[in-house]
Design an enzyme around this catalytic site. Structure first.
Site, PDB file in Angstrom:
ATOM      1  N   SER A   5      10.956  95.937  97.894  1.00 52.67           N
ATOM      2  CA  SER A   5      10.984  94.639  97.204  1.00 52.67           C
ATOM      3  C   SER A   5       9.897  93.727  97.771  1.00 52.67           C
ATOM      4  O   SER A   5       9.273  92.957  97.037  1.00 52.67           O
ATOM      5  CB  SER A   5      12.350  93.979  97.372  1.00 52.67           C
ATOM      6  N   HIS A  59      15.785 101.307  93.813  1.00 56.08           N
ATOM      7  CA  HIS A  59      17.224 100.999  93.858  1.00 56.08           C
ATOM      8  C   HIS A  59      17.938 101.606  92.644  1.00 56.08           C
ATOM      9  O   HIS A  59      19.024 102.176  92.769  1.00 56.08           O
ATOM     10  CB  HIS A  59      17.458  99.481  93.815  1.00 56.08           C
ATOM     11  N   ARG A  98      14.470 105.664 102.606  1.00 54.52           N
ATOM     12  CA  ARG A  98      13.080 106.013 102.298  1.00 54.52           C
ATOM     13  C   ARG A  98      12.476 106.756 103.481  1.00 54.52           C
ATOM     14  O   ARG A  98      12.979 106.645 104.603  1.00 54.52           O
ATOM     15  CB  ARG A  98      12.259 104.755 102.024  1.00 54.52           C
ATOM     16  N   LYS A 128      16.285  87.970 106.421  1.00 52.61           N
ATOM     17  CA  LYS A 128      15.419  87.800 105.243  1.00 52.61           C
ATOM     18  C   LYS A 128      15.571  86.421 104.604  1.00 52.61           C
ATOM     19  O   LYS A 128      16.651  85.844 104.606  1.00 52.61           O
ATOM     20  CB  LYS A 128      15.767  88.862 104.183  1.00 52.61           C
TER      21      LYS A 128
HETATM   22  O1  PNS Z   1      18.562  95.593 101.382  1.00 57.83           O
HETATM   23  P1  PNS Z   1      18.803  95.270 102.840  1.00 57.83           P
HETATM   24  O2  PNS Z   1      18.243  93.910 103.196  1.00 57.83           O
HETATM   25  O3  PNS Z   1      18.285  96.329 103.754  1.00 57.83           O
HETATM   26  O4  PNS Z   1      20.406  95.206 103.015  1.00 57.83           O
HETATM   27  C1  PNS Z   1      20.972  94.956 104.284  1.00 57.83           C
HETATM   28  C2  PNS Z   1      22.417  94.503 104.141  1.00 57.83           C
HETATM   29  C3  PNS Z   1      22.492  93.238 103.285  1.00 57.83           C
HETATM   30  C4  PNS Z   1      23.235  95.611 103.500  1.00 57.83           C
HETATM   31  C5  PNS Z   1      22.924  94.222 105.591  1.00 57.83           C
HETATM   32  O5  PNS Z   1      22.145  93.226 106.184  1.00 57.83           O
HETATM   33  C6  PNS Z   1      24.394  93.838 105.614  1.00 57.83           C
HETATM   34  O6  PNS Z   1      25.252  94.700 105.612  1.00 57.83           O
HETATM   35  N1  PNS Z   1      24.663  92.506 105.603  1.00 57.83           N
HETATM   36  C7  PNS Z   1      26.016  91.994 105.599  1.00 57.83           C
HETATM   37  C8  PNS Z   1      26.414  91.437 106.981  1.00 57.83           C
HETATM   38  C9  PNS Z   1      26.838  92.555 107.896  1.00 57.83           C
HETATM   39  O7  PNS Z   1      27.809  93.244 107.668  1.00 57.83           O
HETATM   40  N2  PNS Z   1      26.027  92.748 108.947  1.00 57.83           N
HETATM   41  C10 PNS Z   1      26.263  93.799 109.924  1.00 57.83           C
HETATM   42  C11 PNS Z   1      25.669  95.099 109.454  1.00 57.83           C
HETATM   43  S1  PNS Z   1      25.557  96.171 110.799  1.00 57.83           S
END
Ligand code: PNS
Length: 165
Positions: A130, A19, A92, A43
């Protein structure tokens, strides 16, 4: 040219050197980078949003144009609230593509003005996650190559307190 603000969203549970690599590189491309700790509904988190944000802030040195924030809601709502339309994501090798492609297209569908920029993770971090870091800590593996020192201290403390299941 206009001032370009980008949002780098993620779970960061916890921040890894992968990150950090994206943050450092994206901060050179955009005028301002906002690292936003968000909620991924699939998660369960080890660290609270505030703890995750603090670990990121403490890991950043000499990056004047990087801000760290938290938000619990839709990513596009957050991006719009910061008066920008740019999302940055790290990609990745192989593992991320399908999920990231899906999220980028859904966000685009929700707001056609949103643009997602993908940065390839540096080769040396392309296998890092992570979740793997948490697993290594759980079984006393060495994680010092993968996470900053402050994050290592914090995750070892969580382990000692019995939070890593
Ligand atoms: O590090 P991650 O878990 O891959 O991050 C994913 C994250 C938190 C960026 C994604 O789940 C997100 O955007 N969450 C906010 C809610 C949202 O907008 N969901 C729709 C995304 S299509």
């Amino acid at each position: 040219m206009s001032f370009k603000i980008a949002v780098y969203p993620g779970s960061f549970d916890p921040l890894t050197k992968g990150h950090l690599d994206i943050i450092q590189r994206a901060a050179k491309v955009f005028d301002k980078l906002i690292v936003c700790v968000m909620v991924n509904n699939s998660k369960n988190y080890l660290f609270s949003s505030e703890e995750r944000a603090q670990l990121i802030t403490d890991s950043l040195e000499e990056l004047d144009n990087v801000e760290v924030d938290t938000f619990n809601g839709l990513l596009i709502d957050y991006v719009r609230s910061r008066k920008t339309n740019i999302i940055v994501k790290g990609l990745r090798a192989l593992t991320d593509f399908e999920n990231e492609f899906q999220m980028a297209l859904i966000n685009k569908h929700l707001d056609n003005n949103i643009e997602t920029f993908f940065m390839m993770t540096s080769n040396k971090y392309s296998y890092l996650s992570s979740s793997l870091v948490k697993e290594l800590v759980k079984f006393q593996g060495n994680v010092s190559d993968f996470i900053p020192a402050n994050v290592e201290k914090a995750i070892q403390k969580k382990h000692e307190e019995g939070f890593i299941k």
